[in-house]
Write a protein that holds these residues in place. Structure first.
Motif, mmCIF file in Angstrom:
data_model
loop_
_atom_site.group_PDB
_atom_site.id
_atom_site.type_symbol
_atom_site.label_atom_id
_atom_site.label_comp_id
_atom_site.label_asym_id
_atom_site.label_seq_id
_atom_site.Cartn_x
_atom_site.Cartn_y
_atom_site.Cartn_z
ATOM 1 N N ALA A 40 -9.726 27.435 -132.947
ATOM 2 C CA ALA A 40 -9.564 28.328 -134.106
ATOM 3 C C ALA A 40 -8.102 28.738 -134.283
ATOM 4 C CB ALA A 40 -10.446 29.561 -133.961
ATOM 5 N N HIS A 48 -9.958 23.642 -137.046
ATOM 6 C CA HIS A 48 -9.539 25.044 -137.062
ATOM 7 C C HIS A 48 -10.436 25.921 -137.943
ATOM 8 C CE1 HIS A 48 -6.937 28.410 -138.376
ATOM 9 N NE2 HIS A 48 -6.985 27.877 -139.578
ATOM 10 N N ALA A 51 -14.001 26.277 -136.596
ATOM 11 C CA ALA A 51 -13.991 27.127 -135.404
ATOM 12 C C ALA A 51 -13.901 28.599 -135.801
ATOM 13 C CB ALA A 51 -12.837 26.735 -134.491
ATOM 14 N N PHE A 52 -13.088 28.920 -136.796
ATOM 15 C CA PHE A 52 -12.976 30.309 -137.241
ATOM 16 C C PHE A 52 -14.279 30.810 -137.861
ATOM 17 C CE2 PHE A 52 -8.400 31.471 -136.917
ATOM 18 C CZ PHE A 52 -8.607 32.780 -136.519
ATOM 19 N N TRP A 53 -15.007 29.922 -138.533
ATOM 20 C CA TRP A 53 -16.290 30.328 -139.110
ATOM 21 C C TRP A 53 -17.220 30.871 -138.028
ATOM 22 C CZ3 TRP A 53 -17.502 25.248 -142.223
ATOM 23 C CH2 TRP A 53 -16.693 25.192 -143.365
ATOM 24 N N LEU A 55 -16.221 31.778 -134.866
ATOM 25 C CA LEU A 55 -15.563 32.875 -134.145
ATOM 26 C C LEU A 55 -15.800 34.205 -134.849
ATOM 27 C CD1 LEU A 55 -13.850 33.475 -131.666
ATOM 28 C CD2 LEU A 55 -11.808 33.144 -133.106
ATOM 29 N N SER A 85 -10.269 29.737 -143.564
ATOM 30 C CA SER A 85 -10.134 30.383 -142.255
ATOM 31 C C SER A 85 -9.570 31.794 -142.385
ATOM 32 C CB SER A 85 -9.276 29.550 -141.310
ATOM 33 O OG SER A 85 -8.026 29.277 -141.867
#
Length: 181
Positions: A40, A48, A51-53, A55, A85
């Protein structure tokens, strides 16, 4: 060979069920969480955004798991340019500021607070999507309880070009402005 968490992130979609599956898997082990965060926070990584979704959901469910990574988060937040993101990252910033304000919450350092303040104000004055701006407004409102100068900065920013913004922005700004009076 890619790890299991990498494969899960790679195969995930924007659907809630998919993001929940990845976030739950990440929370099962420190190693999985560390890899999710690493991906992320690497804004040049192809996964990236995905991953942020996930996180974001970790932050919503178990924010304290992110405590060891707050400095890294503060470092990457101002660098994020991708709208997909930026929304979850700004939402995590909102969770952190709300927790920081609560008794028994996460204690941010003054430096972390100032980095968040600057990044969140930037989100409001830049051409960002409404969701990111709404989360930034809410986080800044909470931070303004500690730093009263924020409210003086927030009022003109929210009022400026008010008529040119979407209904969602207007509703969020109106709510915050009403609370500032």
């Amino acid at each position: 060979m890619n790890s299991m968490i990498y494969q899960k992130i790679e195969g995930s979609t924007a659907h809630v069920k998919s993001r929940v599956m990845v976030s739950n898997f990440a929370m099962k082990s420190e190693e999985n969480l560390k890899e999710l965060i690493s991906i992320a926070f690497d804004i040049s990584h192809e996964l990236h955004v995905k991953a942020f979704w996930s996180l974001d959901l970790v932050g919503e469910k178990k924010l304290k798991l992110l405590v060891p990574y707050i400095d890294e988060f503060c470092e990457v937040l101002p660098k994020i340019k991708n709208d997909s993101s930026l929304r979850p990252a700004t939402r995590i910033a909102m969770f952190l500021t709300k927790s920081n304000h609560r008794k028994n919450g996460i204690n941010l350092t003054k430096e972390q607070e100032h980095i968040l303040i600057e990044a969140l104000i930037d989100r409001l004055i830049q051409d960002e999507k409404v969701a990111s701006k709404a989360y930034a407004m809410k986080a800044l409102f909470v931070l303004g309880k500690k730093y009263d100068w924020i409210y003086e900065e927030l009022k003109p920013i929210l009022s400026q070009d008010y008529s040119n913004h979407s209904a969602g922005y207007k509703a969020a700004a109106r709510n915050i402005l009403k609370r500032l009076k």
